[in-house]
Design an enzyme around this catalytic site. Structure first.
Site, PDB file in Angstrom:
ATOM      1  N   PRO A   1      -2.128   8.277 -30.999  1.00 46.86           N
ATOM      2  CA  PRO A   1      -1.008   7.366 -31.277  1.00 46.86           C
ATOM      3  C   PRO A   1       0.227   7.679 -30.428  1.00 46.86           C
ATOM      4  O   PRO A   1       1.108   6.838 -30.302  1.00 46.86           O
ATOM      5  CB  PRO A   1      -0.710   7.603 -32.767  1.00 46.86           C
ATOM      6  CG  PRO A   1      -1.955   8.201 -33.326  1.00 46.86           C
ATOM      7  CD  PRO A   1      -2.544   9.019 -32.214  1.00 46.86           C
TER       8      PRO A   1
ATOM      9  N   ARG B   1     -17.729  -4.826 -21.021  1.00 54.16           N
ATOM     10  CA  ARG B   1     -17.770  -6.253 -20.699  1.00 54.16           C
ATOM     11  C   ARG B   1     -17.149  -6.574 -19.339  1.00 54.16           C
ATOM     12  O   ARG B   1     -17.259  -7.689 -18.861  1.00 54.16           O
ATOM     13  CB  ARG B   1     -17.145  -7.101 -21.807  1.00 54.16           C
ATOM     14  CG  ARG B   1     -15.738  -6.737 -22.174  1.00 54.16           C
ATOM     15  CD  ARG B   1     -15.265  -7.528 -23.375  1.00 54.16           C
ATOM     16  NE  ARG B   1     -15.110  -8.960 -23.090  1.00 54.16           N
ATOM     17  CZ  ARG B   1     -14.146  -9.475 -22.340  1.00 54.16           C
ATOM     18  NH1 ARG B   1     -13.253  -8.689 -21.773  1.00 54.16           N
ATOM     19  NH2 ARG B   1     -14.074 -10.767 -22.135  1.00 54.16           N
TER      20      ARG B   1
HETATM   21  N1  4GY Z   1      -3.892   4.778 -32.738  1.00 54.23           N
HETATM   22  N2  4GY Z   1      -4.689   5.081 -30.567  1.00 54.23           N
HETATM   23  C1  4GY Z   1      -5.351   6.595 -31.988  1.00 54.23           C
HETATM   24  C2  4GY Z   1      -5.546   7.369 -33.214  1.00 54.23           C
HETATM   25  C3  4GY Z   1      -6.532   9.399 -34.182  1.00 54.23           C
HETATM   26  C4  4GY Z   1      -5.731  13.015 -34.872  1.00 54.23           C
HETATM   27  C5  4GY Z   1      -5.716  12.683 -32.437  1.00 54.23           C
HETATM   28  C6  4GY Z   1      -4.602   5.438 -31.837  1.00 54.23           C
HETATM   29  O1  4GY Z   1      -5.461   5.965 -29.952  1.00 54.23           O
HETATM   30  N3  4GY Z   1      -5.870   6.875 -30.802  1.00 54.23           N
HETATM   31  O2  4GY Z   1      -5.056   7.018 -34.274  1.00 54.23           O
HETATM   32  N4  4GY Z   1      -6.270   8.499 -33.084  1.00 54.23           N
HETATM   33  C7  4GY Z   1      -5.886  10.748 -33.971  1.00 54.23           C
HETATM   34  C8  4GY Z   1      -6.301  11.655 -35.073  1.00 54.23           C
HETATM   35  C9  4GY Z   1      -6.117  13.565 -33.548  1.00 54.23           C
HETATM   36  C10 4GY Z   1      -6.282  11.317 -32.623  1.00 54.23           C
END
Ligand code: 4GY
Length: 259
Positions: A101, A166
């Site tokens: 995130p 795709r």
């Molecule tokens: N949103 N975009 C996401 C995510 C989970 C803890 C790092 C997102 O890309 N990845 O929410 N990933 C987290 C959980 C470790 C990734």
């Protein structure tokens, strides 16, 4: 850490076919296979305390390094060969992408780039993520699929795999549906209609029944611009409009105020 997620057995439609046909493949490198202790530990405590665990540094690093090595074989330079570079097989390293995130928003352009390059290393975090120094030393790019938090990077990685697949030549029968789709133009798609001609009093726009392909194309372009302006003004701001596009958008707005 969950290679079962990436067998491709669940895949349906164009992505499933592309996997079965070998147009795309996924190789997993499980940090647990690189853990040295007898419990095969893959988590560790965060410095400073607080809730949750982080991924243990050595196993995830070894997994990334092995993935990078393996992907280098499949990787091709997107460069058009010049007299100088011809025959000289440059060892191109794949991009190492961490899905989190905290990353920059994933774009259609990213997917196109990875489809063209032939390989990409997708790092799937678990727990509360990875040590910041691994991001600095081993990750080329941190990318997010949206402002929400999932429990691991596997689902975002699958989204990337689907989107890249795709774009792989031969994976989708009709190339036009790929090059003309939403976002290749930087705009949302125009609205679409199929049978029946009327649903609970709502008619298919007359122009689509006219058979006038020039008029239909113009209407669709106008709709794409208008809908994007309404739903995603950020996309309009991020993109300059041609004279014709601006005129179509003005027409859309003039026509929509009336209603
Ligand atoms: N949103 N975009 C996401 C995510 C989970 C803890 C790092 C997102 O890309 N990845 O929410 N990933 C987290 C959980 C470790 C990734």
């Amino acid at each position: 850490m969950f290679p079962e997620t990436f067998t491709g057995d669940h895949l349906i439609g164009v992505t499933g076919r592309a996997f079965r046909d070998g147009l795309v493949s996924v190789e997993c490198f499980n940090p647990r296979d690189f853990a040295m202790d007898r419990h095969r530990t893959v988590d560790d405590k965060p410095y400073g305390g607080g809730p949750g665990m982080l991924m243990k540094v050595a196993p995830i690093r070894k997994a990334i390094h092995n993935a990078k090595e393996a992907a280098t074989e499949a990787h091709v330079s997107p460069d058009v060969p010049t007299e100088a570079s011809k025959g000289a097989s440059k060892k191109m390293l794949p991009e190492v992408v961490y899905l989190s995130p905290q990353g920059q928003p994933l774009t259609q352009g990213d997917l196109a780039e990875w489809a063209l390059k032939g390989s990409v290393v997708l790092v799937c975090g678990r727990y509360e993520g990875i040590d910041e120094r691994i991001i600095e030393s081993d990750i080329d790019r941190e990318v997010s699929i949206g402002d929400f938090v999932l429990s691991g990077g596997e689902v975002p990685a699958m989204a990337v795999i689907d989107g890249v697949t795709r774009l792989v030549p031969g994976a989708v029968g009709d190339r036009d549906s790929v090059t003309q789709d939403s976002f290749s133009s930087g705009l949302l798609d125009y609205p679409q209609f199929t049978r029946p001609e009327e649903i609970e009093g709502r008619q298919v726009p007359e122009v689509l029944l006219s058979g006038d392909h020039g008029k239909i194309e113009r209407w669709r372009q106008k709709q794409a611009l208008g809908k994007t302006w309404e739903k995603r003004p950020d996309l309009i701001r991020a993109r300059s409009l041609t004279k014709i596009e601006q005129q179509l958008l003005d027409e859309y707005l003039a026509e929509t105020v009336k209603k």
